[in-house]
Design a protein around this motif. Structure first.
Motif, short mmCIF file in Angstrom:
data_model
loop_
_atom_site.label_atom_id
_atom_site.label_comp_id
_atom_site.label_asym_id
_atom_site.label_seq_id
_atom_site.Cartn_x
_atom_site.Cartn_y
_atom_site.Cartn_z
N THR A 141 -26.16 -35.72 17.81
CA THR A 141 -25.75 -35.48 16.43
C THR A 141 -26.93 -35.45 15.48
O THR A 141 -26.98 -34.65 14.54
CB THR A 141 -24.71 -36.51 15.96
N GLU A 142 -27.91 -36.33 15.69
CA GLU A 142 -29.09 -36.33 14.84
C GLU A 142 -29.86 -35.02 14.99
O GLU A 142 -30.31 -34.43 14.00
CB GLU A 142 -29.98 -37.53 15.18
N MET A 143 -30.01 -34.56 16.24
CA MET A 143 -30.76 -33.32 16.48
C MET A 143 -30.03 -32.12 15.88
O MET A 143 -30.64 -31.26 15.22
CB MET A 143 -30.95 -33.14 17.98
N SER A 411 -48.03 -31.36 14.05
CA SER A 411 -47.95 -31.98 15.37
C SER A 411 -47.39 -30.97 16.38
O SER A 411 -47.72 -29.79 16.33
CB SER A 411 -47.07 -33.24 15.29
N GLU A 412 -46.51 -31.45 17.25
CA GLU A 412 -45.87 -30.61 18.26
C GLU A 412 -44.39 -30.47 17.93
O GLU A 412 -43.82 -31.29 17.20
CB GLU A 412 -46.04 -31.22 19.65
N PRO A 413 -43.72 -29.43 18.46
CA PRO A 413 -42.29 -29.26 18.15
C PRO A 413 -41.45 -30.43 18.67
O PRO A 413 -41.74 -30.98 19.73
CB PRO A 413 -41.91 -27.96 18.86
N CYS A 414 -40.47 -30.80 17.89
CA CYS A 414 -39.51 -31.82 18.31
C CYS A 414 -38.45 -31.16 19.18
O CYS A 414 -37.86 -30.14 18.80
CB CYS A 414 -38.86 -32.46 17.09
N SER A 415 -38.22 -31.69 20.34
CA SER A 415 -37.22 -31.13 21.25
C SER A 415 -36.35 -32.25 21.78
O SER A 415 -36.60 -33.44 21.51
CB SER A 415 -37.90 -30.38 22.41
N THR A 439 -38.16 -44.05 17.66
CA THR A 439 -39.23 -43.09 17.36
C THR A 439 -38.70 -41.66 17.36
O THR A 439 -39.06 -40.85 16.50
CB THR A 439 -40.36 -43.24 18.38
N LYS A 440 -37.83 -41.35 18.32
CA LYS A 440 -37.26 -40.01 18.39
C LYS A 440 -36.38 -39.72 17.18
O LYS A 440 -36.43 -38.62 16.61
CB LYS A 440 -36.47 -39.83 19.69
N ILE A 441 -35.56 -40.69 16.77
CA ILE A 441 -34.71 -40.49 15.59
C ILE A 441 -35.59 -40.19 14.36
O ILE A 441 -35.29 -39.28 13.57
CB ILE A 441 -33.83 -41.72 15.32
N ALA A 442 -36.67 -40.93 14.21
CA ALA A 442 -37.56 -40.71 13.07
C ALA A 442 -38.18 -39.32 13.13
O ALA A 442 -38.30 -38.63 12.10
CB ALA A 442 -38.65 -41.78 13.05
N ARG A 443 -38.58 -38.88 14.31
CA ARG A 443 -39.18 -37.56 14.47
C ARG A 443 -38.16 -36.45 14.19
O ARG A 443 -38.49 -35.44 13.55
CB ARG A 443 -39.74 -37.42 15.88
N ILE A 444 -36.94 -36.63 14.65
CA ILE A 444 -35.88 -35.65 14.39
C ILE A 444 -35.65 -35.51 12.88
O ILE A 444 -35.54 -34.40 12.34
CB ILE A 444 -34.57 -36.06 15.08
N GLU A 446 -37.72 -36.17 10.50
CA GLU A 446 -38.87 -35.49 9.93
C GLU A 446 -38.74 -33.98 10.08
O GLU A 446 -39.03 -33.22 9.15
CB GLU A 446 -40.14 -36.00 10.62
N MET A 447 -38.30 -33.53 11.27
CA MET A 447 -38.07 -32.10 11.48
C MET A 447 -37.01 -31.58 10.52
O MET A 447 -37.15 -30.49 9.93
CB MET A 447 -37.64 -31.84 12.92
N GLY A 448 -35.95 -32.34 10.35
CA GLY A 448 -34.90 -31.92 9.45
C GLY A 448 -35.39 -31.74 8.02
O GLY A 448 -35.00 -30.78 7.34
N GLU A 449 -36.27 -32.63 7.58
CA GLU A 449 -36.86 -32.49 6.24
C GLU A 449 -37.68 -31.22 6.14
O GLU A 449 -37.66 -30.52 5.11
CB GLU A 449 -37.75 -33.70 5.95
N ALA A 450 -38.43 -30.92 7.20
CA ALA A 450 -39.29 -29.74 7.18
C ALA A 450 -38.49 -28.44 7.18
O ALA A 450 -38.92 -27.44 6.58
CB ALA A 450 -40.23 -29.77 8.38
N LEU A 451 -37.35 -28.45 7.79
CA LEU A 451 -36.53 -27.24 7.90
C LEU A 451 -35.61 -27.05 6.69
O LEU A 451 -35.28 -25.93 6.34
CB LEU A 451 -35.66 -27.29 9.16
N ALA A 452 -35.21 -28.14 6.08
CA ALA A 452 -34.14 -28.09 5.07
C ALA A 452 -34.53 -27.23 3.87
O ALA A 452 -35.69 -27.26 3.45
CB ALA A 452 -33.78 -29.49 4.61
#
Length: 452
Positions: A141-143, A411-415, A439-444, A446-452
């Motif tokens: 759900t986070e991803m 960094s690298e893509p979050c997957s 750590t993964k939740i935090a990285r996800i 961060e990706m969401g912020e970058a995409l939003a």
């Protein structure tokens, strides 16, 4: 315990439907409640972020009622096609609707459980959820939320101290109860059950409930037709967003399709490593019915079951016309979703579609990772190489929607591929180490912020 003063409205609108739609149940009495994940971001949106951990455990581990909402949990009744086989013996077998609230936007939201004990619909199950299953749902759900998919939110995950036996993972294994926040839990299967019973009165009631409470519309003379048009649009958008995210739900049965078009109920899900239409998530999906590339077809088929159910109170012709619009709406939605993930502004439908087709061809022929491609191409530059030559030409006229200045792009893509999920679980299972999960939740996010 008191709900914080900033709390939004508490609701119990599900009671409008009447007891033909649910059964009153009680939560299991768990040996322990250990808080493993609380989604304060989601809780803030419904006025519950101010709860202490003790209060949180009381409400979402022991299921003390939320004041002003439901007095007791309700297991919802529904039917459904499971891998295209109709099953009239299902319903909420290990979960219940626990409370209804309004979010900051005024939307009606359900707090519902997974793993909260047996109900009249448990059949031969124990009504429990493995901790691994709960961890996987939080990650999914986070991803998906970060990737722009309309999804239920994992609100709470609490470990419950029982040893569970399961045939599809090493046992005994740890147990948990999950609470999800969702914009309604009315499924296509809810309508199928009422149609199966040939209950026109309750079908009319159900259509009106969904239109009023989940679509903010008043039912008129053509209420069933209007509802189907709305669901077709939301379902087409959901199918498109799965494809843009590279996500495979795994079990797109009609009882797993929410009529708000919000994705939920995550079991054997996976993210596809490359653009392989035949990639499947469920080991038991031997025919590939719900493979990556067949998901739009599967969701369309499920919506067709809603149309068949609505024949209880509607003539066929307008329902057929609504169904016929699915393909066009899907094509437009998949263009929007892929251009959003690319970080560029749409131009015109023909050019957008040509670009999407060029990207799909490039991904198929190159076997480039989906997450890698969208990370590198964000902002409007397709990767080098012959496979993406057509996509580079098609993408050149597009203006970037956002820059790559956010720290995520450094960094690298979050997957969220299966080996990553298994590694996160192994740390929890073997060492009770929740660090990789957090750590993964935090990285996800961060990706969401970058995409939003």
């Amino acid at each position: 315990m008191s709900i914080p003063p900033q709390a939004y409205a508490r609701e119990s609108t599900i009671l409008e439907l009447g007891d033909a739609f649910y059964d009153s149940v009680a939560a299991a009495d768990f040996p322990e409640t250990r808080l493993r994940f609380r989604n304060d971001r989601a809780a803030q949106e419904v006025g519950l972020a101010g709860l202490s951990d003790t209060e949180w455990l009381r409400h979402f581990g022991r299921f003390a009622p939320v004041p002003g909402s439901l007095a007791e949990p309700l297991a919802l009744r529904y039917h459904g096609h499971q891998f295209r086989v109709y099953n009239p013996e299902i319903g909420d077998g290990r979960g219940f609707l626990f409370a209804q609230v309004r979010d900051a936007r005024g939307r009606l939201m359900d707090l519902a459980t997974k793993g909260s004990g047996t109900t009249p619909w448990s059949r031969f199950g124990d009504g429990r959820l493995t901790l691994k299953g709960g961890v996987r749902e939080v990650l999914a759900t986070e991803m998906l939320e970060a990737l722009g998919v309309a999804t239920s939110r994992s609100f709470s995950l609490i470990e419950t101290g029982e040893a569970l036996e399961r045939g599809d993972e090493p046992s005994p294994t740890r147990s948990a109860v999950l609470v999800r926040l969702s914009h309604g839990h009315i499924r296509i299967g809810t309508f199928q059950r009422i149609a199966y019973l040939r209950d026109a009165e309750n079908m009319t009631r159900l259509v009106g409930y969904v239109l009023r409470n989940l679509y903010d519309e008043q039912p008129g003379d053509a209420a069933a037709e209007r509802l189907l048009n709305l669901v077709v649009d939301r379902a087409a958008t959901l199918a498109a967003s799965y494809m843009a995210a590279g996500f495979v739900h795994g079990v797109l049965n009609s009882d797993n399709i929410n009529v708000t078009g919000e994705s939920f109920d995550y079991g054997p899900w996976r993210f596809a490593p490359s653009w392989d239409p035949s990639f499947t998530a469920a080991y038991f999906d031997h025919a590939g019915l719900y493979a990556f590339g067949r998901q739009p077809e599967a969701i369309h088929w499920d919506v067709m079951q809603l149309a068949i159910s609505l024949r209880t109170i509607s003539p066929a012709e307008p329902l057929i016309a609504a169904l016929d619009g699915f393909a066009g709406r899907y094509q437009r939605a998949v263009s929007r979703a892929i251009l959003w993930r690319l970080g560029v502004t749409p131009r015109d439908p023909q050019a957008d579609r040509a670009l999407v087709q060029a990207i799909e061809r490039g991904l198929r022929t190159s076997a480039t990772g989906i997450d890698r491609f969208f990370f590198d191409a964000f902002g409007g530059t397709a990767p080098e190489g012959e496979a993406f030559a057509e996509a580079r030409v098609a993408l050149a006229p597009y203006a970037p929607r956002k820059s790559r200045k956010h720290r995520y792009w450094q960094s690298e893509p979050c997957s969220m591929l299966i080996d990553e999920v298994e590694a996160i679980w192994a740390a929890i299972d073997q060492r009770d180490d929740w660090g990789p999960f957090e750590t993964k939740i935090a990285r996800i996010r961060e990706m969401g912020e970058a995409l939003a």
